[in-house]
Design a protein around this motif. Structure first.
Motif, PDB file in Angstrom:
ATOM      1  N   THR A  98       0.051  16.431 -16.825  1.00  0.00           N
ATOM      2  CA  THR A  98      -1.257  17.084 -16.838  1.00  0.00           C
ATOM      3  C   THR A  98      -1.175  18.495 -16.276  1.00  0.00           C
ATOM      4  OG1 THR A  98      -3.560  16.914 -16.079  1.00  0.00           O
ATOM      5  CG2 THR A  98      -1.863  16.158 -14.558  1.00  0.00           C
ATOM      6  N   ALA A  99      -2.114  19.329 -16.694  1.00  0.00           N
ATOM      7  CA  ALA A  99      -2.232  20.690 -16.153  1.00  0.00           C
ATOM      8  C   ALA A  99      -3.372  20.793 -15.150  1.00  0.00           C
ATOM      9  CB  ALA A  99      -2.454  21.681 -17.291  1.00  0.00           C
ATOM     10  N   ALA A 100      -4.033  19.685 -14.859  1.00  0.00           N
ATOM     11  CA  ALA A 100      -5.156  19.703 -13.922  1.00  0.00           C
ATOM     12  C   ALA A 100      -4.682  20.049 -12.516  1.00  0.00           C
ATOM     13  CB  ALA A 100      -5.854  18.341 -13.912  1.00  0.00           C
ATOM     14  N   PRO A 101      -5.449  20.829 -11.745  1.00  0.00           N
ATOM     15  CA  PRO A 101      -5.039  21.190 -10.387  1.00  0.00           C
ATOM     16  C   PRO A 101      -5.205  20.053  -9.382  1.00  0.00           C
ATOM     17  CG  PRO A 101      -7.174  22.150 -10.890  1.00  0.00           C
ATOM     18  CD  PRO A 101      -6.682  21.532 -12.161  1.00  0.00           C
ATOM     19  N   PHE A 102      -5.987  19.031  -9.731  1.00  0.00           N
ATOM     20  CA  PHE A 102      -6.169  17.875  -8.855  1.00  0.00           C
ATOM     21  C   PHE A 102      -5.889  16.611  -9.659  1.00  0.00           C
ATOM     22  CE2 PHE A 102      -8.923  21.205  -7.175  1.00  0.00           C
ATOM     23  CZ  PHE A 102      -8.523  21.241  -5.841  1.00  0.00           C
ATOM     24  N   MET A 103      -5.258  15.635  -8.986  1.00  0.00           N
ATOM     25  CA  MET A 103      -4.868  14.402  -9.668  1.00  0.00           C
ATOM     26  C   MET A 103      -5.215  13.214  -8.779  1.00  0.00           C
ATOM     27  SD  MET A 103      -1.121  15.681 -11.047  1.00  0.00           S
ATOM     28  CE  MET A 103      -0.458  15.760  -9.391  1.00  0.00           C
TER      29      MET A 103
END
Length: 381
Positions: A98-103
């Protein structure tokens, strides 16, 4: 000068990138997929999110169910792993996709409280934290319907984990947390990916002490499937802790392989002694051969269940695997005796060091050869 393709600006699209990726590792949880999607969508209103199911090639059609939903909702994605098993490694692959900053990581069996996700995201951003943990052991949290045995196993593992990470984290065994992507990206190459406790692994390998906060939640009753907390899980957890203590130079599988080999010595003696008692020392050769075969067989099945749990042989594969294991270990035994005798007879070392060198050579041989020829490639199970 020609313009490189990499220098050209990428086209922009109207679809907003995800702020939060929710990683859900699955195995045989097809009945829960729709409900997980429904619940995540309900609680993340107003947040740009994506939901990534990482499925270990479940035979019940979990991957097919996720695909069907993903064709209707682009926020739902699938990572289907072929021939690989394990919760921690599944979480790692999901987080790296993923490229999301939060996981966030949560189970697919609905035992984790998804309504906590917006609060976790709010807290990590407002307080500039590295990670927010859903905790069963802080005020307001609870173990749900866990029986006394499971609770005692969890608390025992928790105490050990707290010593390892040197942080006042009340629930290092939690599988429910939300973390900045940069934290995982900074330590991912040091993560062991062993077993089920990815949170502990992240805390142990982070580049700097993590700023964290724990939010209480109560473990829900399982709605489907069976518990993953069993003796094999505790074994994998202890292996991960051992590797963290001694460092990454020695593979964790070799640690497990050697431990089982040590147990095989006791099995050998437990067979040899009563046979000599019944048959006498004149039958030493047949007694020794029988004890050796029984010990090898015991080692093979224990390694198949524990050391190579994610590559477990089944059915007719067991026969082929057992034959190759016995053959490899027989050669290893010859190497053990040959090296020890050479060192001792040549005066290179005393009997103890000679024997130790022989054991080490035999163990390395057995591990290396069986890893290639017995459990020669990952298999879906």
């Amino acid at each position: 000068m020609a313009t490189r393709i990499s220098d050209q600006p990428m086209p922009r699209h109207n679809c907003p990138p995800p702020e939060l990726a929710v990683i859900v590792p699955t195995y045989q949880e097809s009945d829960m997929v729709d409900e997980v999607v429904r619940r995540v969508e309900a609680v993340l209103q107003g947040i740009d999110w994506e939901l990534i199911f990482v499925d270990d090639d479940s035979p019940d059609g979990t991957s097919d169910r996720v695909r069907a939903i993903a064709r209707q909702d682009s926020r739902v994605r699938l990572v289907q792993r072929i021939g690989r098993r394990g919760l921690s490694s599944a979480c790692i692959e999901g987080m790296m996709s993923t490229a999301a900053p939060f996981m966030a990581v949560m189970d697919g069996d609905l035992q984790h409280d998804e309504t906590l996700l917006p609060k976790m995201l709010e807290v990590i951003q407002a307080e500039n934290l590295d990670i927010v943990v859903g905790s069963r052991y802080v005020s307001g949290g609870g173990m749900g319907d866990w029986n006394a045995r499971r609770q005692s196993m969890s608390r025992f593992a928790t105490r050990i984990g707290q010593y390892l990470i040197h942080a006042d984290l009340q629930d290092p065994m939690s599988g429910f947390f939300l973390v900045r992507a940069s934290v995982v990206q900074g330590c991912v190459r040091r993560l062991s990916g062993v077993g089920f406790k990815i949170l502990l692994d992240i805390f142990a390998e982070a580049e700097h002490p993590l700023r964290f906060r724990e939010l209480p939640f109560t473990f829900r009753a399982r709605e489907a499937g069976s518990s993953k907390l069993d003796n094999a899980v505790l074994w994998e957890y202890l292996l991960m802790l051992t590797q963290k203590l001694i460092g990454p130079v020695i593979p964790v599988r070799f640690i497990a392989f050697s431990a089982i080999g040590g147990f095989g010595v006791f099995v050998h003696m437990a067979v040899l002694w009563p046979m000599l008692t019944l048959l006498g020392t004149d039958a030493f050769l047949i007694s020794q051969a029988t004890a050796t075969l029984v010990a090898m067989t015991s080692n093979f099945f224990l390694n198949n269940i524990l050391t190579y749990r994610d590559m477990r042989l089944r059915g007719r594969q067991l026969i082929r695997g057992w034959l190759s294991f016995v053959a490899a270990c027989s050669v290893g035994a010859l190497a053990n005796v040959g090296i020890a005798d050479y060192l001792f007879q040549g005066g290179h070392s005393g009997w103890f060091l000679s024997a130790l060198a022989g054991i080490l050579v035999g163990a390395v041989w057995n591990y290396a050869v069986t890893a290639v020829y017995t459990w020669k490639r990952p298999r879906a199970t």
